[in-house]
Design a protein around this motif. Sequence first.
Motif, PDB file in Angstrom:
ATOM      1  N   SER A 247      58.649  57.767  56.044  1.00 35.38           N
ATOM      2  CA  SER A 247      58.272  58.274  54.717  1.00 35.38           C
ATOM      3  C   SER A 247      57.929  57.139  53.756  1.00 35.38           C
ATOM      4  O   SER A 247      57.144  57.330  52.829  1.00 35.38           O
ATOM      5  N   VAL A 248      58.468  55.965  54.006  1.00 35.43           N
ATOM      6  CA  VAL A 248      58.185  54.817  53.140  1.00 35.43           C
ATOM      7  C   VAL A 248      56.912  54.095  53.578  1.00 35.43           C
ATOM      8  O   VAL A 248      56.059  53.782  52.754  1.00 35.43           O
ATOM      9  N   VAL A 249      56.764  53.840  54.878  1.00 38.53           N
ATOM     10  CA  VAL A 249      55.648  53.002  55.336  1.00 38.53           C
ATOM     11  C   VAL A 249      54.437  53.777  55.852  1.00 38.53           C
ATOM     12  O   VAL A 249      53.350  53.217  55.951  1.00 38.53           O
ATOM     13  N   ARG A 250      54.619  55.037  56.232  1.00 41.80           N
ATOM     14  CA  ARG A 250      53.531  55.892  56.738  1.00 41.80           C
ATOM     15  C   ARG A 250      52.789  55.275  57.914  1.00 41.80           C
ATOM     16  O   ARG A 250      51.560  55.373  58.034  1.00 41.80           O
ATOM     17  N   ASN A 251      53.540  54.606  58.789  1.00 44.81           N
ATOM     18  CA  ASN A 251      52.957  53.986  59.976  1.00 44.81           C
ATOM     19  C   ASN A 251      54.018  54.046  61.072  1.00 44.81           C
ATOM     20  O   ASN A 251      55.137  53.572  60.862  1.00 44.81           O
ATOM     21  N   HIS A 252      53.642  54.616  62.220  1.00 42.19           N
ATOM     22  CA  HIS A 252      54.620  54.826  63.289  1.00 42.19           C
ATOM     23  C   HIS A 252      55.206  53.516  63.828  1.00 42.19           C
ATOM     24  O   HIS A 252      56.415  53.405  64.013  1.00 42.19           O
ATOM     25  N   MET A 253      54.362  52.537  64.071  1.00 47.98           N
ATOM     26  CA  MET A 253      54.863  51.271  64.622  1.00 47.98           C
ATOM     27  C   MET A 253      55.758  50.543  63.616  1.00 47.98           C
ATOM     28  O   MET A 253      56.804  50.015  63.982  1.00 47.98           O
TER      29      MET A 253
ATOM     30  N   ALA B  59      57.452  51.950  61.240  1.00 52.18           N
ATOM     31  CA  ALA B  59      58.674  52.747  61.107  1.00 52.18           C
ATOM     32  C   ALA B  59      59.635  52.448  62.258  1.00 52.18           C
ATOM     33  O   ALA B  59      60.848  52.344  62.047  1.00 52.18           O
ATOM     34  N   GLU B  60      59.108  52.286  63.453  1.00 52.44           N
ATOM     35  CA  GLU B  60      59.958  51.939  64.597  1.00 52.44           C
ATOM     36  C   GLU B  60      60.572  50.553  64.430  1.00 52.44           C
ATOM     37  O   GLU B  60      61.728  50.331  64.774  1.00 52.44           O
ATOM     38  N   ASP B  61      59.794  49.608  63.894  1.00 54.05           N
ATOM     39  CA  ASP B  61      60.323  48.263  63.636  1.00 54.05           C
ATOM     40  C   ASP B  61      61.442  48.312  62.593  1.00 54.05           C
ATOM     41  O   ASP B  61      62.480  47.666  62.751  1.00 54.05           O
ATOM     42  N   ILE B  62      61.225  49.075  61.538  1.00 50.64           N
ATOM     43  CA  ILE B  62      62.242  49.217  60.497  1.00 50.64           C
ATOM     44  C   ILE B  62      63.486  49.887  61.064  1.00 50.64           C
ATOM     45  O   ILE B  62      64.611  49.498  60.755  1.00 50.64           O
ATOM     46  N   MET B  63      63.268  50.872  61.906  1.00 50.35           N
ATOM     47  CA  MET B  63      64.384  51.569  62.535  1.00 50.35           C
ATOM     48  C   MET B  63      65.243  50.592  63.342  1.00 50.35           C
ATOM     49  O   MET B  63      66.474  50.579  63.231  1.00 50.35           O
ATOM     50  N   GLN B  64      64.601  49.752  64.131  1.00 51.98           N
ATOM     51  CA  GLN B  64      65.333  48.756  64.911  1.00 51.98           C
ATOM     52  C   GLN B  64      66.094  47.804  63.980  1.00 51.98           C
ATOM     53  O   GLN B  64      67.270  47.518  64.201  1.00 51.98           O
ATOM     54  N   ASP B  65      65.433  47.348  62.933  1.00 56.87           N
ATOM     55  CA  ASP B  65      66.086  46.451  61.974  1.00 56.87           C
ATOM     56  C   ASP B  65      67.263  47.135  61.282  1.00 56.87           C
ATOM     57  O   ASP B  65      68.278  46.494  61.005  1.00 56.87           O
ATOM     58  N   ALA B  66      67.124  48.421  61.018  1.00 53.95           N
ATOM     59  CA  ALA B  66      68.197  49.165  60.339  1.00 53.95           C
ATOM     60  C   ALA B  66      69.460  49.211  61.203  1.00 53.95           C
ATOM     61  O   ALA B  66      70.573  49.014  60.699  1.00 53.95           O
ATOM     62  N   TYR B  67      69.293  49.454  62.496  1.00 47.51           N
ATOM     63  CA  TYR B  67      70.465  49.503  63.378  1.00 47.51           C
ATOM     64  C   TYR B  67      71.082  48.116  63.569  1.00 47.51           C
ATOM     65  O   TYR B  67      72.301  47.985  63.657  1.00 47.51           O
ATOM     66  N   LEU B  68      70.241  47.086  63.613  1.00 47.23           N
ATOM     67  CA  LEU B  68      70.781  45.731  63.681  1.00 47.23           C
ATOM     68  C   LEU B  68      71.569  45.399  62.413  1.00 47.23           C
ATOM     69  O   LEU B  68      72.662  44.838  62.474  1.00 47.23           O
ATOM     70  N   LYS B  69      71.005  45.769  61.272  1.00 48.82           N
ATOM     71  CA  LYS B  69      71.683  45.516  60.003  1.00 48.82           C
ATOM     72  C   LYS B  69      72.972  46.334  59.911  1.00 48.82           C
ATOM     73  O   LYS B  69      73.988  45.857  59.411  1.00 48.82           O
ATOM     74  N   MET B  70      72.932  47.570  60.409  1.00 46.42           N
ATOM     75  CA  MET B  70      74.127  48.411  60.412  1.00 46.42           C
ATOM     76  C   MET B  70      75.246  47.714  61.174  1.00 46.42           C
ATOM     77  O   MET B  70      76.371  47.625  60.693  1.00 46.42           O
TER      78      MET B  70
END
Length: 79
Positions: free
Chosen positions: A36-42, A44-55
């Motif tokens: 919803s923030v970046v409107r780009n699938h790739m 969003a997947e990169d951010i998702m990976q970074d989010a779990y690492l940061k978590m």
Amino acid sequence: MIIEHRYIKKLKEKDERSFEIVYQLTKKGVYSIAFSVVRNHMAAEDIMQDAYLKMMHNIHQYQSHTNFYNWLLTLTKNL
């Protein structure tokens, strides 16, 4: 969504099985926020990976009386 406290406790101990359970329970929401923030699938997947690492890096900062799912989504949105 409520993540059981026992999984969060195990995450703090770096338990891989608990990570997998938490990931399965939260991945759709994390991806949705990122997309919803970046409107780009790739991206969003990169951010998702970074989010779990940061978590995992910041799990010791999570306060058990707060909503874990919201905490994770906030980490994702801020990335």
